[in-house]
Enzyme design. Structure first.
Site, PDB file in Angstrom:
ATOM      1  N   HIS A 366       4.011   5.322   5.974  1.00  0.00           N
ATOM      2  CA  HIS A 366       3.415   3.928   5.552  1.00  0.00           C
ATOM      3  C   HIS A 366       4.313   3.207   6.458  1.00  0.00           C
ATOM      4  CE1 HIS A 366       3.039   4.465   0.726  1.00  0.00           C
ATOM      5  NE2 HIS A 366       3.617   5.544   1.160  1.00  0.00           N
ATOM      6  N   LYS A 557      10.591 -10.353  -0.786  1.00  0.00           N
ATOM      7  CA  LYS A 557      10.452  -8.667  -0.030  1.00  0.00           C
ATOM      8  C   LYS A 557      12.187  -9.232   0.135  1.00  0.00           C
ATOM      9  CE  LYS A 557       7.204 -10.711   2.984  1.00  0.00           C
ATOM     10  NZ  LYS A 557       6.562  -9.861   2.701  1.00  0.00           N
ATOM     11  N   ARG A 558      11.894  -7.119   0.731  1.00  0.00           N
ATOM     12  CA  ARG A 558      13.213  -7.153   1.390  1.00  0.00           C
ATOM     13  C   ARG A 558      13.620  -8.151   2.582  1.00  0.00           C
ATOM     14  NH1 ARG A 558      15.678  -2.223  -0.119  1.00  0.00           N
ATOM     15  NH2 ARG A 558      17.612  -2.974   1.500  1.00  0.00           N
ATOM     16  N   LYS A 563       9.579  -9.058   8.772  1.00  0.00           N
ATOM     17  CA  LYS A 563       8.963  -9.347   8.281  1.00  0.00           C
ATOM     18  C   LYS A 563       9.646 -11.022   8.626  1.00  0.00           C
ATOM     19  CE  LYS A 563       9.234  -6.322   4.537  1.00  0.00           C
ATOM     20  NZ  LYS A 563       8.031  -5.911   3.542  1.00  0.00           N
ATOM     21  N   THR A 665       2.721  -5.443  -0.033  1.00  0.00           N
ATOM     22  CA  THR A 665       1.908  -5.027  -2.057  1.00  0.00           C
ATOM     23  C   THR A 665       1.813  -6.785  -1.919  1.00  0.00           C
ATOM     24  OG1 THR A 665       3.421  -3.569  -2.346  1.00  0.00           O
ATOM     25  CG2 THR A 665       1.443  -3.321  -2.210  1.00  0.00           C
ATOM     26  N   LYS A 669       0.277  -9.746  -5.180  1.00  0.00           N
ATOM     27  CA  LYS A 669       0.252 -10.173  -6.335  1.00  0.00           C
ATOM     28  C   LYS A 669       0.663 -11.855  -6.714  1.00  0.00           C
ATOM     29  CE  LYS A 669       3.660  -6.354  -5.952  1.00  0.00           C
ATOM     30  NZ  LYS A 669       5.540  -6.086  -6.059  1.00  0.00           N
TER      31      LYS A 669
HETATM   32  C1  LIG Z   1       5.164  -5.554  -4.690  1.00  0.00           C
HETATM   33  C2  LIG Z   1       7.798  -5.762  -4.538  1.00  0.00           C
HETATM   34  C3  LIG Z   1       7.183  -5.644  -2.876  1.00  0.00           C
HETATM   35  C4  LIG Z   1       6.936  -5.694  -1.507  1.00  0.00           C
HETATM   36  O1  LIG Z   1       6.726  -6.466  -1.857  1.00  0.00           O
HETATM   37  P1  LIG Z   1       6.161  -6.409  -0.046  1.00  0.00           P
HETATM   38  O2  LIG Z   1       6.731  -8.604  -0.488  1.00  0.00           O
HETATM   39  O3  LIG Z   1       4.875  -5.844   0.293  1.00  0.00           O
HETATM   40  O4  LIG Z   1       7.000  -6.389   0.949  1.00  0.00           O
HETATM   41  C5  LIG Z   1       8.964  -5.377  -3.058  1.00  0.00           C
HETATM   42  N1  LIG Z   1       9.940  -5.234  -3.878  1.00  0.00           N
HETATM   43  C6  LIG Z   1       9.805  -6.126  -5.568  1.00  0.00           C
HETATM   44  C7  LIG Z   1      10.346  -6.167  -6.548  1.00  0.00           C
HETATM   45  C8  LIG Z   1       8.170  -6.198  -5.578  1.00  0.00           C
HETATM   46  O5  LIG Z   1       7.877  -6.240  -6.799  1.00  0.00           O
END
Ligand SMILES: *Cc1c(COP(=O)(O)O)cnc(C)c1O
Length: 830
Positions: A366, A557-558, A563, A665, A669
Site C-alpha cells: 500500500h 484525508k489524513r 499529501k 480512494t 468518492k
Molecule cells: C476514503 C477515506 C479515506 C482515504 O482518503 P484518501 O484521500 O484516499 O487518503 C480516509 N478516511 C476516510 C474516513 C475515508 O472515507
C-alpha cells in the site's frame, strides 16, 4: 429467539405493521423501555435489533451453503476495518430503507434522526482500513465466500477535537453503549502463545522437530459482525478478535500468596486488543504492536485450519480451498505461523509446507514511503516469537539459495534482497518476507504497481516477474453514492435506471445527458441542496457561515506532508493577498474546506493543522475577504462526516507529490459525487483522468518521472522562493507571525522545512498549482460548462467500483467463484 414478526427474505416485503411490531417488541422486550422512558439511543437500538433479525436467516443460510458446498474461501486479513455506521448501509443492502422510513414515520419517528446516534465503527486510520470495508461490501454483493479478519479494538481511531486551533486526541470508547452489530462467540476461541523457548528433538523417522514451550498465553475470542450483500441473499462474516486472559493461573504466584498480583498480570494480557495504533503511513516499532500483529495472524490461521479441518484431512488441498490476502505487511506473521503449524503440529516436511503456504498467500503493498515499511528488530522477535524467528531465518536461507542460483557472483544484490537487514540494529524486513512467501504481489494503481516493479521491489521483480500484478483500488457505490447521496442517486436512477448500483459502468449512460439543460438544472439543484446541508453542518460545528453558492473546494484525508495540505494553504494565502491588494478583484467566491487527523506524535502535521486554523481565523474575520474567501477546518474526519462532505464538493484536492500516493480512494468518492478534481499525475488520479477525459480534470505539476529527475539533479527550493513574489509573500507571512501574533515564531518550522529541504517538492509545483487554480476559477464562471464536466466525471467512474477490483482479485489471484446461497431448514435442533 422469537418467531419472526418479519417474513424471511425471498418472500414478499414486510408490511408497515410487521415492521412496527418488530420494532416495538425489541423496545419492550429486548430493551425494556416504553414511550415514556425510551431515549433516542433506545429507538436506534430497537431499530437496529429489528433490522438485525432480518439478516439472521440469510446469515445462517449463507454460512451453511458455504459449508455444504465446500466452497473455496477467501480470507481478507487486515489490522484495520474502517466500517463507519452499519444501520443505513444494512437498510439499503436489504432493500428495505423506504419501508422502514414510512413505518417509523407513522409512529412519529424520523429514521434519519435516530440513525445519527449510531457511533462509527472506526477501527482504522484512513484509506487502507476503508478499502478493507469497501471490499467486504463488494465481496458480499458479488456472493463470494469471503471473510474479513481483524482485531476488535476496544478503542478505535481517536476522536479529534480542535482547541485553540490545535488537535487534541480523545479516546474513542465506541463500545461504551451496546453494539447491536456484533455477536460474541464464546466457543470460537484460540490460544495465542508468546515468549517461551524452543526445544529440538528427533521424531521416529529421524527428522528434527521443534516444540515451543513455557509460553505465556492469551486467548483470542471471536466477535462476528454480519456483512450483508446488496440485493442478494448473502450475508458474510467479519470476525474480529478480542484478547482475553487464560483461565489458568501461575501456581507459583499463588503459592507465594500473591493472588491479586497474579490476577493483575493476567489482566494485562488483555491489553493486546485495547487500542488501534493511530499512525497512518508510519510503522511503529513498539512491542505491543508486534504482539497485536501476531495475535491477529495466529488467531486467524488457527481459525482457518479449524474450518478447513471440518471438511478435509488432506492438507495438500489447502491452496485449493483457501486463499489468504494480506492487507499490507501488518498480518505477514500469518506466513511463519502457517509454516509453524504445518511443520510442528501437522509434521509436514519443510518443502511440502512451504509449497502449500506460498500457494495460499497473496500480498498487497500500500505504500512506498520508507517510514511506513515495517521492520522488526531481531532482538524483539527473539524474545516474543522465538520459533517464528527460526522459521523466518530458514525461509531466508532457502530464498537466498534460490536467488544465488539465479544471480551468482552478485553478492551486492543478495545482501539487498535478504529478509534480514543488517544496517543498524539487525531486523526483519516484513515486505520482503511477504513477497518471498506469496504467489501474488500487487500494487493498488497502475503507477504504483509500476513503481514497485521498477524501484522498491525491482530485485524481486527480476527474480519472479510472474508474481507481480496490479489491482487498482475501488470504492463501493452502495455506501458512497446510494447511501451518502440519496438525492443524486434518485436523479440518476430516474434517468438511466438503477442497474448502476451493482454495475457501475452503467453510469456511462449519463454522458448523453451531460449537455441536456434540464438535466443540468436538476443536477445543480441536487448539488446545491447537498452544499446547503454541509453549510448547515459547518455552521453547527464551527460557527462559520459559508454560502452554498461559493465554490466548495475540499481536501479531506489524513494530514501528511506527502499529501501536501500545505500547498493548498499556500494557495489560500496567495488568494487572500490578491483580494487584499485588489479590493475590486472579481473572483468566484470560494469556501476551502479541510478535514483530517494527524498522528498524535507527528509534529509537523499537527503544526499544519494549527496553521490551517490560524489562516482561517485571519481570513474569516477580515471584511476584505468577506463573500470571496472562507477557510474551514472540520474536526474529526470520519466515515460519517465524509458521507456529508463528498456529495457537497465542487472541487476535490488530490495534490500529493507524484509517486507518493499509492492510489487514493477519496479521489474516487469525490468524482463519483460529481466533484471535479484538481490533482497531480499520482496514484489513481492518472486512471481517473483516462476515464473522465483530460479536458474534464485539472492536472498540474510534475509527473513521477520528473520528480525523480529533479531530485537526482539536485533540488533547491530556495530558487523557487526567490523567483516567485506571491510565494515569497505567503511564506514570509507564515514565518513572521502574521497568523500567530501572540507567538510570532510558532509557524517558523514550517517555512524552515520548506526552504531547508522541502522533501515533497511543494515549491517546485507551486506556480503550476496556482495557475491551475486560476483555470478552476475561469471554469466556475461558466456554470453550464462546469455542470457538464461534473456530470461527465460521475459518468466516467464505472471503473472505480470496488466490485471491479474484487472481480479482478477473485479471478486473477484467489480463484474463487460466486456461491449461490440456498435456503436451509433449521427446524431440527442439533
Ligand atoms: C476514503 C477515506 C479515506 C482515504 O482518503 P484518501 O484521500 O484516499 O487518503 C480516509 N478516511 C476516510 C474516513 C475515508 O472515507
Amino acid at each position: 429467539m422469537n418467531a419472526h414478526d418479519i417474513p424471511p427474505s425471498g418472500e414478499t416485503k414486510p408490511t408497515a405493521t410487521d415492521l412496527q411490531r418488530s420494532f416495538m417488541r425489541h423496545l419492550h422486550y429486548t430493551l425494556v423501555k416504553d414511550k415514556y422512558s425510551a431515549t433516542k439511543a433506545d429507538l436506534y437500538l430497537a431499530l437496529a435489533f429489528a433490522v438485525r433479525d432480518m439478516l439472521a436467516e440469510r446469515w445462517l443460510d449463507t454460512q451453511q451453503s458455504y459449508y455444504i458446498n465446500d466452497a473455496k474461501r477467501v480470507y481478507y486479513i487486515s489490522m484495520e476495518f474502517l466500517m463507519g455506521r452499519s444501520l443505513g448501509n444494512s437498510l439499503i443492502n436489504l432493500g428495505i430503507k423506504e419501508e422502514w422510513e414510512n413505518a417509523l414515520m407513522e409512529m412519529g419517528i424520523d429514521l434519519e434522526d435516530i440513525a445519527e446516534t449510531e457511533w462509527d465503527a472506526g477501527l482504522g486510520n484512513g484509506g487502507l482500513g476503508r478499502l478493507a470495508a469497501c471490499f467486504l461490501d463488494s465481496m458480499a454483493t458479488m456472493s463470494l465466500p469471503a471473510y474479513g479478519y481483524g482485531i476488535r479494538y476496544e478503542y478505535g481511531m481517536f476522536y479529534q477535537k480542535i482547541i485553540d486551533g490545535g488537535q487534541y486526541e480523545l479516546p474513542d470508547n465506541w463500545l461504551r453503549y451496546e453494539n447491536p452489530w456484533e455477536f460474541g462467540r464464546q466457543e470460537h476461541l484460540h490460544k495465542i502463545r508468546y515468549e517461551g523457548r524452543v526445544v529440538e528433538s528427533s521424531d521416529p523417522a529421524g527428522e528434527v522437530r521443534h516444540s515451543w514451550v513455557d509460553t505465556h498465553d492469551v486467548m483470542a475470542l471471536a466477535y462476528d459482525v454480519p456483512v450483508p450483500g446488496y440485493g442478494n441473499e448473502t450475508v458474510n462474516t467479519m470476525r474480529l478478535w478480542s484478547a482475553k486472559s487464560t483461565r489458568e493461573f501461575e501456581l507459583e504466584s499463588f503459592n507465594r500468596g500473591n493472588y491479586v498480583g497474579a490476577v493483575e498480570s493476567k489482566m494485562k494480557t488483555e491489553n493486546i486488543s485495547k487500542v488501534l495504533y493511530p499512525a497512518d503511513h508510519m510503522a511503529e516499532g513498539r512491542e505491543l504492536r508486534l504482539r497485536q500483529e501476531y495475535f491477529l495472524a495466529s488467531a486467524t490461521v488457527q481459525d482457518i485450519f479449524y474450518r478447513f479441518s471440518k471438511k478435509h484431512d488432506d492438507l495438500n488441498l489447502l491452496p485449493e480451498k483457501v486463499a489468504i490476502q494480506l492487507n499490507d505487511t501488518h498480518p505477514t506473521l500469518a506466513i511463519p505461523e502457517l509454516m509453524r503449524i504445518l511443520l510442528d503440529e501437522k509434521m509436514l516436511s519443510w518443502e511440502t509446507a512451504w509449497d502449500l503456504s506460498m500457494r495460499t498467500f497473496a500480498y498487497t503493498n500500500h505504500t512506498i514511503l520508507p517510514e511506513a515499511l515495517e521492520k522488526w528488530p531481531v532482538r524483539m522477535l527473539e524474545g516474543i516469537l522465538p520459533r517464528h524467528l527460526q522459521i523466518i531465518y530458514r525461509i531466508n536461507d532457502c530464498f537466498l539459495k534460490e536467488a544465488k542460483a539465479r544471480f551468482p557472483e552478485d553478492s551486492d544484490r543478495l545482501r539487498r534482497m535478504s529478509i534480514v537487514g543488517e544496517e543498524g540494529e539487525k531486523h526483519i524486513r516484513m515486505a520482503y518476507l511477504a513477497i518471498v512467501g506469496s504467489h501474488s504481489i500487487n500494487g493498488v494503481s497502475v503507477l504504483h504497481s509500476e513503481i514497485l516493479k521498477d524501484h522498491l521491489f525491482s530485485d524481486f521483480f527480476a527474480l519472479w516477474p510472474e508474481r507481480f500484478n496490479n489491482k487498482t483500488n475501488g470504492i463501493t457505490q452502495r455506501r458512497w453514492l446510494k447511501c451518502a447521496n440519496p438525492w443524486l442517486s434518485d436523479l440518476i436512477s430516474s434517468t438511466i435506471g438503477d442497474a448502476w448500483v451493482t454495475n457501475l459502468d452503467e453510469l456511462q449512460k449519463l454522458r448523453a445527458m451531460a449537455e441536456d439543460r434540464d438535466f443540468q438544472r436538476q443536477w445543480t439543484e441536487v448539488k446545491r441542496a447537498n452544499k446547503q446541508r454541509l453549510a448547515d453542518y459547518i455552521y453547527r460545528h464551527n460557527g462559520i457561515q459559508v454560502s452554498p453558492d461559493s465554490l466548495f473546494d475540499c481536501q479531506t484525508k489524513r494530514l501528511h506532508e506527502y499529501k501536501r495540505q500545505l500547498l493548498n494553504v499556500l494557495h489560500v494565502i496567495a488568494r487572500y493577498n490578491r483580494i487584499k491588494a485588489n479590493p475590486g478583484l472579481n473572483v468566484p467566491p470560494r469556501t476551502v474546506i479541510f478535514s483530517g487527523k494527524a498522528a498524535p506524535s507527528y509534529f509537523m502535521a499537527k503544526l499544519i493543522i494549527r496553521l490551517i486554523n490560524a489562516v482561517g481565523e485571519v481570513i474569516n474575520s477580515d471584511p476584505a475577504a468577506h463573500d470571496r474567501l472562507k477557510v474551514v477546518f472540520l474536526a474529526n474526519y470520519s466515515v460519517s462526516q465524509a458521507e456529508i462532505i463528498f456529495p457537497a464538493a465542487d472541487l476535490s484536492e488530490q495534490i500529493s507529490t507524484a509517486g507518493t500516493e499509492a492510489s487514493g480512494t477519496g479521489n474516487m468518492k469525490y468524482a463519483l459525487n460529481g466533484a471535479l478534481t484538481i490533482g497531480t499525475l499520482d496514484g489513481a488520479n492518472i486512471e481517473i483522468m483516462e476515464e473522465v477525459g483530460r479536458n474534464n480534470i485539472f492536472i498540474f505539476g510534475m509527473n513521477a518521472e520528473q520528480v525523480e529527475g529533479l531530485k537526482r539533479a539536485g533540488y533547491h527550493p530556495g530558487d523557487y522562493y526567490s523567483h516567485n513574489q506571491e510565494l515569497q509573500q505567503a511564506m514570509d507571512m507564515i514565518a513572521d507571525g502574521t497568523f500567530s501574533p501572540g507567538d510570532p515564531g510558532l509557524f517558523k518550522p514550517i517555512v524552515d522545512n520548506l526552504l531547508g529541504n522541502d522533501p515533497y517538492l511543494l515549491l517546485a509545483d507551486y506556480a503550476s498549482y496556482v495557475a491551475c487554480q486560476d483555470e478552476v476559477d475561469r471554469l466556475y464562471r461558466h456554470p453550464h460548462e462546469w455542470t457538464r464536466k461534473s456530470i461527465l466525471n460521475t459518468a466516467g467512474m464505472g471503473k472505480f467500483s470496488s466490485d471491479r477490483t474484487i472481480a479482478e482479485y477473485a479471478r486473477e489471484i484467489w480463484g474463487v467463484k460466486p456461491e449461490k446461497v440456498g435456503r436451509h431448514s433449521r427446524r431440527d435442533l442439533p
